[in-house]
Write a protein that holds these residues in place. Structure first.
Motif, PDB file in Angstrom:
ATOM      1  N   LYS A  75       0.837  -1.189   0.000  1.00 54.17           N
ATOM      2  CA  LYS A  75       0.000   0.000   0.000  1.00 54.17           C
ATOM      3  C   LYS A  75       0.882   1.253   0.000  1.00 54.17           C
ATOM      4  CE  LYS A  75      -3.972  -2.104   2.304  1.00 54.17           C
ATOM      5  NZ  LYS A  75      -4.913  -2.043   3.454  1.00 54.17           N
ATOM      6  N   ARG A  76       0.907   1.928  -1.146  1.00 54.17           N
ATOM      7  CA  ARG A  76       1.655   3.173  -1.253  1.00 54.17           C
ATOM      8  C   ARG A  76       0.665   4.305  -1.512  1.00 54.17           C
ATOM      9  NH1 ARG A  76       4.762  -0.432  -4.202  1.00 54.17           N
ATOM     10  NH2 ARG A  76       3.952   0.343  -6.187  1.00 54.17           N
TER      11      ARG A  76
ATOM     12  N   ILE B 211      -8.452 -18.708 -12.944  1.00 54.35           N
ATOM     13  CA  ILE B 211      -9.366 -19.296 -11.966  1.00 54.35           C
ATOM     14  C   ILE B 211      -9.953 -18.220 -11.067  1.00 54.35           C
ATOM     15  CG2 ILE B 211      -9.533 -20.907 -10.025  1.00 54.35           C
ATOM     16  CD1 ILE B 211      -7.247 -22.476 -11.322  1.00 54.35           C
ATOM     17  N   GLY B 212      -9.129 -17.246 -10.724  1.00 53.95           N
ATOM     18  CA  GLY B 212      -9.570 -16.137  -9.888  1.00 53.95           C
ATOM     19  C   GLY B 212      -8.663 -14.933 -10.083  1.00 53.95           C
ATOM     20  N   VAL B 213      -9.214 -13.728  -9.936  1.00 55.34           N
ATOM     21  CA  VAL B 213      -8.456 -12.504 -10.115  1.00 55.34           C
ATOM     22  C   VAL B 213      -8.776 -11.539  -8.987  1.00 55.34           C
ATOM     23  CG1 VAL B 213      -8.020 -10.495 -11.610  1.00 55.34           C
ATOM     24  CG2 VAL B 213      -8.427 -12.740 -12.641  1.00 55.34           C
ATOM     25  N   MET B 214      -7.737 -10.911  -8.420  1.00 60.43           N
ATOM     26  CA  MET B 214      -7.920  -9.897  -7.392  1.00 60.43           C
ATOM     27  C   MET B 214      -7.067  -8.701  -7.766  1.00 60.43           C
ATOM     28  SD  MET B 214      -6.674 -10.033  -3.432  1.00 60.43           S
ATOM     29  CE  MET B 214      -6.146  -8.495  -2.669  1.00 60.43           C
ATOM     30  N   LYS B 215      -7.613  -7.485  -7.615  1.00 61.06           N
ATOM     31  CA  LYS B 215      -6.825  -6.279  -7.903  1.00 61.06           C
ATOM     32  C   LYS B 215      -6.675  -5.438  -6.643  1.00 61.06           C
ATOM     33  CE  LYS B 215     -10.861  -3.850  -9.818  1.00 61.06           C
ATOM     34  NZ  LYS B 215     -11.377  -3.141 -11.012  1.00 61.06           N
ATOM     35  N   THR B 216      -5.493  -4.847  -6.505  1.00 64.32           N
ATOM     36  CA  THR B 216      -5.208  -4.007  -5.345  1.00 64.32           C
ATOM     37  C   THR B 216      -4.865  -2.602  -5.831  1.00 64.32           C
ATOM     38  OG1 THR B 216      -2.850  -4.501  -5.349  1.00 64.32           O
ATOM     39  CG2 THR B 216      -4.289  -5.975  -4.092  1.00 64.32           C
ATOM     40  N   ASN B 217      -5.366  -1.600  -5.121  1.00 64.09           N
ATOM     41  CA  ASN B 217      -5.056  -0.196  -5.453  1.00 64.09           C
ATOM     42  C   ASN B 217      -3.865   0.270  -4.627  1.00 64.09           C
ATOM     43  OD1 ASN B 217      -7.203   0.112  -7.235  1.00 64.09           O
ATOM     44  ND2 ASN B 217      -8.636   0.465  -5.563  1.00 64.09           N
TER      45      ASN B 217
ATOM     46  N   MET C 265      -1.207  -0.216  -9.822  1.00 64.29           N
ATOM     47  CA  MET C 265      -2.104  -1.268  -9.346  1.00 64.29           C
ATOM     48  C   MET C 265      -1.436  -2.622  -9.512  1.00 64.29           C
ATOM     49  SD  MET C 265      -5.803  -0.163 -10.866  1.00 64.29           S
ATOM     50  CE  MET C 265      -6.584  -1.479  -9.956  1.00 64.29           C
ATOM     51  N   HIS C 266      -1.891  -3.576  -8.724  1.00 63.73           N
ATOM     52  CA  HIS C 266      -1.430  -4.959  -8.856  1.00 63.73           C
ATOM     53  C   HIS C 266      -2.628  -5.879  -9.055  1.00 63.73           C
ATOM     54  CE1 HIS C 266       2.278  -3.373  -7.024  1.00 63.73           C
ATOM     55  NE2 HIS C 266       2.878  -4.389  -7.627  1.00 63.73           N
ATOM     56  N   PHE C 267      -2.466  -6.808  -9.970  1.00 59.52           N
ATOM     57  CA  PHE C 267      -3.464  -7.859 -10.163  1.00 59.52           C
ATOM     58  C   PHE C 267      -2.844  -9.184  -9.725  1.00 59.52           C
ATOM     59  CE2 PHE C 267      -5.189  -4.610 -12.867  1.00 59.52           C
ATOM     60  CZ  PHE C 267      -6.554  -4.825 -12.846  1.00 59.52           C
ATOM     61  N   ILE C 268      -3.525  -9.871  -8.855  1.00 62.86           N
ATOM     62  CA  ILE C 268      -3.085 -11.191  -8.405  1.00 62.86           C
ATOM     63  C   ILE C 268      -4.102 -12.210  -8.913  1.00 62.86           C
ATOM     64  CG2 ILE C 268      -2.499 -12.634  -6.422  1.00 62.86           C
ATOM     65  CD1 ILE C 268      -2.026 -10.050  -4.850  1.00 62.86           C
TER      66      ILE C 268
ATOM     67  N   LYS D 183      -2.967   2.519 -13.492  1.00 60.52           N
ATOM     68  CA  LYS D 183      -4.418   2.411 -13.402  1.00 60.52           C
ATOM     69  C   LYS D 183      -5.083   2.512 -14.766  1.00 60.52           C
ATOM     70  CE  LYS D 183      -4.925   4.050  -8.651  1.00 60.52           C
ATOM     71  NZ  LYS D 183      -5.552   5.047  -7.748  1.00 60.52           N
ATOM     72  N   GLU D 184      -4.464   3.264 -15.691  1.00 57.47           N
ATOM     73  CA  GLU D 184      -5.058   3.421 -17.020  1.00 57.47           C
ATOM     74  C   GLU D 184      -5.131   2.095 -17.790  1.00 57.47           C
ATOM     75  OE1 GLU D 184      -2.723   5.251 -15.771  1.00 57.47           O
ATOM     76  OE2 GLU D 184      -3.688   7.217 -15.514  1.00 57.47           O
ATOM     77  N   LYS D 185      -4.268   1.157 -17.433  1.00 58.49           N
ATOM     78  CA  LYS D 185      -4.249  -0.123 -18.138  1.00 58.49           C
ATOM     79  C   LYS D 185      -4.933  -1.246 -17.355  1.00 58.49           C
ATOM     80  CE  LYS D 185      -0.106   0.722 -20.894  1.00 58.49           C
ATOM     81  NZ  LYS D 185       1.219   0.216 -21.315  1.00 58.49           N
ATOM     82  N   SER D 186      -5.585  -0.904 -16.267  1.00 59.42           N
ATOM     83  CA  SER D 186      -6.163  -1.934 -15.400  1.00 59.42           C
ATOM     84  C   SER D 186      -7.263  -2.728 -16.107  1.00 59.42           C
ATOM     85  CB  SER D 186      -6.710  -1.301 -14.119  1.00 59.42           C
ATOM     86  OG  SER D 186      -7.754  -0.375 -14.432  1.00 59.42           O
ATOM     87  N   GLU D 187      -8.084  -2.048 -16.900  1.00 62.80           N
ATOM     88  CA  GLU D 187      -9.166  -2.756 -17.592  1.00 62.80           C
ATOM     89  C   GLU D 187      -8.613  -3.742 -18.610  1.00 62.80           C
ATOM     90  OE1 GLU D 187     -12.097  -0.233 -19.276  1.00 62.80           O
ATOM     91  OE2 GLU D 187     -12.534   0.825 -17.392  1.00 62.80           O
ATOM     92  N   ILE D 188      -7.557  -3.350 -19.305  1.00 61.74           N
ATOM     93  CA  ILE D 188      -6.947  -4.244 -20.299  1.00 61.74           C
ATOM     94  C   ILE D 188      -6.368  -5.472 -19.619  1.00 61.74           C
ATOM     95  CG2 ILE D 188      -5.101  -4.460 -22.001  1.00 61.74           C
ATOM     96  CD1 ILE D 188      -5.432  -1.501 -22.619  1.00 61.74           C
TER      97      ILE D 188
END
Length: 418
Positions: free
Chosen positions: A265-266, A412-418, A272-275, A396-401
């Motif tokens: 968390k910064r 199987i599963g996706v989680m995103k962190t701000n 953003m991070h996608f796990i 963040k601009e590329k998060s949707e892509i």
């Protein structure tokens, strides 16, 4: 050659490795892996040559299969077995040709002994290959054929092996086995007259169906079908394992950058991070390729293949019990009871076709029950879907892509962190 066995030109030659695990050619993926020697000796007894084929000794297996068909027919061994089982010992003694029979017995015993001893030797080298992380080449293209490692469904191979023995081996990329087993199956179908008997059985003329079948050839069916089924199932399980091992090595080598920043968390950050979690498959590599094409560099991608075995127990997976499929007993008993049904069906009311199928089902179910009792640990072993964890860092601009790419390639599963 580098530590993982890949040279400057990107080629990999298994013959340059002292303890190789697998060799890929356009026509076959040849490999060694831990086998239960008792399982190998059983299939060698049921169908001489099948044990050697299972050990990837194709020339030896084909030679022994050809010998089995030629000498068995000349000596009338199956006919003698048939008459002995129905109690006509006098006729059994009359039909057997002793000039060929004693030649048959020597090779038959050698086949079981050699497959057993070879399985024990190859098990040792399989362990050494595991400990040395022997390289694996996943793809090979030739002028007439293409061969590659990929995840395949074992029960698809089982299905096609039941329809036509040999097709399952083709599905598993074992073309030599598929070629010779198919020839054996076609010869048995033709000389046994089984297809006219099947037609008569469906028409209700079960007694007439038994009279048109040649027992000498018909008794080959249980061995041919069930050896093909067992071999295909085991081979696909192992090639799936090879695929996962090779892909894990590739991912660790190319997608674990030292400069990658793990999620934290910064405050005020636009990063953003996608796990996400995946199973081993070609879709995972396509997802990584799509991410790079959309401007996400390798320095911002971290892939973690998950280990399935504790490093403190390196040899647990190499025990003979672990090397045996939980369905193997069902295949073995299915073969035995199918053979018994084929024999006694000639003197029972419903005919050999129906009783062979009844024996197959009964033996298979009995094998499953016994396997459940004696190998309960395998049946209750939890199957985790997640095999690979993928972490992607992006603006963040590329998060949707990024999210679209992950879901579009069977995450199987996706989680995103701000």
């Amino acid at each position: 050659m580098t530590a993982d066995g890949v040279g400057e030109m990107g080629s990999l030659y298994s013959n340059n490795v002292r303890r190789p695990r697998a060799h890929t050619s356009p026509y076959i993926t040849n490999y060694i892996y831990e086998r239960n020697p008792l399982q190998v000796i059983w299939w060698s007894a049921a169908f001489p040559g099948a044990g050697h084929m299972a050990l990837c000794k194709y020339f030896s297996g084909a030679l022994l299969m050809a010998w089995e068909f030629f000498i068995n027919v000349k000596a009338h061994v199956n006919e003698a077995i048939f008459y002995s089982m129905v109690g006509d010992f006098q006729l059994a003694a009359e039909v057997i040709d002793t000039r060929w029979f004693f030649l048959y017995m020597g090779i038959y015993i050698f086949t079981m002994w050699d497959s057993y001893s070879t399985a024990i030797d190859l098990n040792k080298f399989s362990r050494l290959a595991d400990r040395n992380d022997s390289p694996i080449k996943p793809f090979k293209i030739g002028a007439l054929e293409v061969n590659f490692l990929d995840y395949r469904k074992p029960w698809n191979g089982v299905f096609w092996s039941f329809i036509t023995p040999g097709l399952g081996a083709v599905y598993a990329n074992r073309l030599p086995t598929g070629f010779f087993v198919t020839i054996c199956f076609v010869l048995t179908v033709y000389h046994s007259n089984v297809l006219p008997a099947v037609l008569l059985t469906f028409e209700g003329a079960t007694e007439l169906a038994g009279s048109v079948i040649d027992p000498q050839w018909f008794l080959n069916f249980p061995s041919i079908i069930l050896t093909s089924v067992s071999s295909t199932y085991s081979d696909i399980l192992f090639t799936n394992s090879l695929f996962k091992i090779e892909q894990s090595r590739y991912l660790k080598r190319n997608f674990q950058p030292k400069e990658f920043r793990m999620p934290n968390k910064r405050k005020g950050s636009r990063v953003m991070h996608f796990i996400s979690s995946f199973q081993h498959s070609a879709f995972l590599e396509l997802a990584l390729s799509d991410l790079e094409q959309n401007g996400i560099s390798k320095e911002h991608i971290f892939v973690a293949p998950l280990d399935k075995n504790s490093p403190d127990l390196p040899d647990v997976k190499n025990t003979h019990i672990e090397a045996t499929s939980k369905y193997e007993l069902a295949f073995i008993l299915g073969c035995i009871f199918m053979l018994l049904g084929s024999i006694y069906g000639f003197i029972w009311t419903w005919g050999p076709i129906i009783w062979a199928l009844i024996g197959l089902v009964f033996g298979g179910v009995l094998g499953l029950v016994l396997s459940f009792i004696f190998m309960r640990r395998k049946w209750f072993r939890k199957k985790t879907q997640t095999e690979v964890v993928l972490i992607v860092e992006c603006e963040k601009e590329k998060s949707e892509i990024v999210e679209k790419v992950l879901w579009g390639h069977k995450a199987i599963g996706v989680m995103k962190t701000n």
